[in-house]
Design a protein around this motif. Structure first.
Motif, PDB file in Angstrom:
ATOM      1  N   LEU A  12       0.833  -1.199   0.000  1.00 30.18           N
ATOM      2  CA  LEU A  12       0.000   0.000   0.000  1.00 30.18           C
ATOM      3  C   LEU A  12       0.870   1.251   0.000  1.00 30.18           C
ATOM      4  O   LEU A  12       0.547   2.245  -0.674  1.00 30.18           O
ATOM      5  N   SER A  13       1.976   1.211   0.722  1.00 27.06           N
ATOM      6  CA  SER A  13       2.872   2.371   0.741  1.00 27.06           C
ATOM      7  C   SER A  13       3.430   2.641  -0.657  1.00 27.06           C
ATOM      8  O   SER A  13       3.610   3.796  -1.053  1.00 27.06           O
ATOM      9  N   THR A  14       3.674   1.578  -1.413  1.00 27.25           N
ATOM     10  CA  THR A  14       4.149   1.745  -2.789  1.00 27.25           C
ATOM     11  C   THR A  14       3.056   2.353  -3.662  1.00 27.25           C
ATOM     12  O   THR A  14       3.330   3.225  -4.497  1.00 27.25           O
ATOM     13  N   ALA A  15       1.819   1.923  -3.456  1.00 22.97           N
ATOM     14  CA  ALA A  15       0.698   2.498  -4.210  1.00 22.97           C
ATOM     15  C   ALA A  15       0.575   3.994  -3.917  1.00 22.97           C
ATOM     16  O   ALA A  15       0.322   4.803  -4.827  1.00 22.97           O
ATOM     17  N   TYR A  16       0.743   4.366  -2.656  1.00 25.22           N
ATOM     18  CA  TYR A  16       0.727   5.788  -2.304  1.00 25.22           C
ATOM     19  C   TYR A  16       1.849   6.539  -3.034  1.00 25.22           C
ATOM     20  O   TYR A  16       1.635   7.623  -3.587  1.00 25.22           O
ATOM     21  N   TRP A  17       3.051   5.965  -3.004  1.00 22.36           N
ATOM     22  CA  TRP A  17       4.194   6.644  -3.624  1.00 22.36           C
ATOM     23  C   TRP A  17       3.949   6.875  -5.114  1.00 22.36           C
ATOM     24  O   TRP A  17       4.244   7.952  -5.645  1.00 22.36           O
ATOM     25  N   LEU A  18       3.420   5.859  -5.768  1.00 23.58           N
ATOM     26  CA  LEU A  18       3.171   5.969  -7.214  1.00 23.58           C
ATOM     27  C   LEU A  18       2.118   7.011  -7.537  1.00 23.58           C
ATOM     28  O   LEU A  18       2.063   7.513  -8.666  1.00 23.58           O
ATOM     29  N   GLN A  19       1.281   7.346  -6.564  1.00 19.99           N
ATOM     30  CA  GLN A  19       0.281   8.393  -6.755  1.00 19.99           C
ATOM     31  C   GLN A  19       0.833   9.775  -6.379  1.00 19.99           C
ATOM     32  O   GLN A  19       0.095  10.762  -6.424  1.00 19.99           O
ATOM     33  N   GLY A  20       2.096   9.829  -5.985  1.00 24.70           N
ATOM     34  CA  GLY A  20       2.682  11.102  -5.577  1.00 24.70           C
ATOM     35  C   GLY A  20       2.389  11.471  -4.145  1.00 24.70           C
ATOM     36  O   GLY A  20       2.714  12.587  -3.707  1.00 24.70           O
ATOM     37  N   ARG A  21       1.828  10.555  -3.366  1.00 23.19           N
ATOM     38  CA  ARG A  21       1.489  10.817  -1.970  1.00 23.19           C
ATOM     39  C   ARG A  21       2.657  10.363  -1.091  1.00 23.19           C
ATOM     40  O   ARG A  21       2.571   9.426  -0.304  1.00 23.19           O
ATOM     41  N   HIS A  22       3.781  11.026  -1.263  1.00 20.74           N
ATOM     42  CA  HIS A  22       5.028  10.575  -0.662  1.00 20.74           C
ATOM     43  C   HIS A  22       5.022  10.634   0.855  1.00 20.74           C
ATOM     44  O   HIS A  22       5.543   9.737   1.529  1.00 20.74           O
ATOM     45  N   SER A  23       4.454  11.676   1.424  1.00 22.59           N
ATOM     46  CA  SER A  23       4.443  11.788   2.892  1.00 22.59           C
ATOM     47  C   SER A  23       3.604  10.670   3.508  1.00 22.59           C
ATOM     48  O   SER A  23       3.963  10.117   4.553  1.00 22.59           O
ATOM     49  N   GLU A  24       2.480  10.312   2.868  1.00 27.12           N
ATOM     50  CA  GLU A  24       1.651   9.211   3.370  1.00 27.12           C
ATOM     51  C   GLU A  24       2.391   7.887   3.255  1.00 27.12           C
ATOM     52  O   GLU A  24       2.305   7.028   4.143  1.00 27.12           O
ATOM     53  N   SER A  25       3.111   7.721   2.152  1.00 25.83           N
ATOM     54  CA  SER A  25       3.877   6.497   1.937  1.00 25.83           C
ATOM     55  C   SER A  25       4.942   6.328   3.013  1.00 25.83           C
ATOM     56  O   SER A  25       5.073   5.256   3.618  1.00 25.83           O
ATOM     57  N   LEU A  26       5.682   7.392   3.269  1.00 31.00           N
ATOM     58  CA  LEU A  26       6.735   7.335   4.279  1.00 31.00           C
ATOM     59  C   LEU A  26       6.163   7.114   5.676  1.00 31.00           C
ATOM     60  O   LEU A  26       6.703   6.329   6.470  1.00 31.00           O
ATOM     61  N   ALA A  27       5.063   7.795   5.985  1.00 30.23           N
ATOM     62  CA  ALA A  27       4.447   7.654   7.310  1.00 30.23           C
ATOM     63  C   ALA A  27       3.979   6.219   7.535  1.00 30.23           C
ATOM     64  O   ALA A  27       4.158   5.656   8.631  1.00 30.23           O
ATOM     65  N   LEU A  28       3.385   5.623   6.501  1.00 33.64           N
ATOM     66  CA  LEU A  28       2.910   4.246   6.623  1.00 33.64           C
ATOM     67  C   LEU A  28       4.077   3.287   6.823  1.00 33.64           C
ATOM     68  O   LEU A  28       4.013   2.382   7.671  1.00 33.64           O
ATOM     69  N   MET A  29       5.162   3.484   6.073  1.00 31.73           N
ATOM     70  CA  MET A  29       6.323   2.605   6.227  1.00 31.73           C
ATOM     71  C   MET A  29       6.976   2.778   7.595  1.00 31.73           C
ATOM     72  O   MET A  29       7.486   1.805   8.172  1.00 31.73           O
ATOM     73  N   GLU A  30       6.969   3.977   8.109  1.00 33.77           N
ATOM     74  CA  GLU A  30       7.502   4.186   9.464  1.00 33.77           C
ATOM     75  C   GLU A  30       6.675   3.406  10.479  1.00 33.77           C
ATOM     76  O   GLU A  30       7.207   2.811  11.427  1.00 33.77           O
ATOM     77  N   GLU A  31       5.346   3.412  10.308  1.00 28.18           N
ATOM     78  CA  GLU A  31       4.469   2.647  11.194  1.00 28.18           C
ATOM     79  C   GLU A  31       4.778   1.154  11.103  1.00 28.18           C
ATOM     80  O   GLU A  31       4.855   0.460  12.122  1.00 28.18           O
TER      81      GLU A  31
END
Length: 291
Positions: free
Chosen positions: A123-142
């Protein structure tokens, strides 16, 4: 009783029943076997589609693989691993929004912890591909806060590098290297991290380890070529650039094909023998044979 024992007992019971029916009459035994096979196929349609999809993907037919996994995903009895595979192929097909919905649905089904974490990492990769980088990073940190494995280290380490958090990324990528110094993604992340920080000698040493594992994607060879170029090892840099051109870009990448071609041309121009090598009898004709 362990699940595997229960399943073995069920299989044994079915075999005993079939044997007894065959003793009574061959038609009874044959009928039960045919019906059992039909029921098995019906109940496991999603798994059969998924298996065919995986085989198609291994053969390089990504479109067919996506079609078959989409069918597998349409059944209620589809296992979460096959849903994850479907979501991954959606991302490969340039549909990260649809992939996001698949991974969100997996989370709502409350699967086992390992499957849940795989879904969240994807899911974090899906966020990144949509340009939602902060959400992607936050999810991976979790995820990393409760589940540290090679895949999680690889994803978060790469995203931090791509996000430009180079010093913070370095701490994580060195930790990842201590966790698993045999994984190509972790090695590649650390090598690229060193290069971007200007630590080219360390980058070259790390890329040598990456190359021992024959990485699949162009990015490894491209950044290794840049590293070698910085060190003045131009012939080796040209070799790596040529390898980069011949490979596909990764799903998540900071590069384009134009970047690869530009580096290749730059390294050719830096070759003092380039002009003389291009003056052969077929030099003006070779460029059309690219299709």
């Amino acid at each position: 009783m362990p699940p595997i024992v229960k399943n073995l007992l069920k299989i044994a019971a079915v075999v005993i029943v079939v044997v007894l029916l065959f003793k009574l009459h061959w038609a009874l035994g044959t009928g039960v076997v045919v019906v059992s096979i039909g029921v098995f196929v019906f109940l496991n349609r999603s798994a059969l589609y998924a298996q065919r999809g995986n085989m198609a993907y291994m053969k390089g037919d990504q479109a067919k693989a996506l079609e078959l996994l989409e069918k597998a995903n349409g059944f209620k009895r589809v296992v979460p691993q096959h849903r994850i595979g479907y979501g991954f192929l959606l991302m490969k097909a340039g549909k990260p929004e649809e992939a996001e919905r698949v991974f969100q649905e997996i989370q709502r089904l409350s699967p086992p912890r390992e499957i849940l974490m795989q879904a969240r990492i994807n899911l974090s990769t899906a966020y990144w591909l949509q340009g939602r980088h902060s959400e992607s990073l936050a999810l991976m940190e979790e995820v990393m806060g409760e589940y540290k494995n090679t895949l999680a280290y690889g994803n978060l380490g790469y995203f931090k590098v791509l996000n430009g958090d180079l010093e913070e990324a370095l701490v994580l990528n060195q930790e990842a290297y201590e966790f698993n110094d045999n994984d190509v993604t972790i090695l590649d992340n650390l090598a690229q991290n060193y290069y971007l920080l200007g630590r080219v000698e360390e980058a070259a040493d790390m890329y040598a380890k990456v190359m021992d594992k024959s990485p699949k994607h162009a990015e490894s060879y491209y950044f290794y070529a840049l590293t070698l170029q910085k060190l003045g090892r131009l012939e080796e840099a040209r070799e790596q650039s040529e390898k980069a051109i011949s490979r596909d870009l990764a799903l998540v990448t900071p590069l384009t094909r134009a970047d690869l071609e530009r580096l290749e041309e730059q390294l050719k121009q830096a070759d003092p023998d380039h002009e003389s090598r291009d003056e052969g009898p077929l030099a003006g004709e070779s460029s059309i044979d690219r299709g």
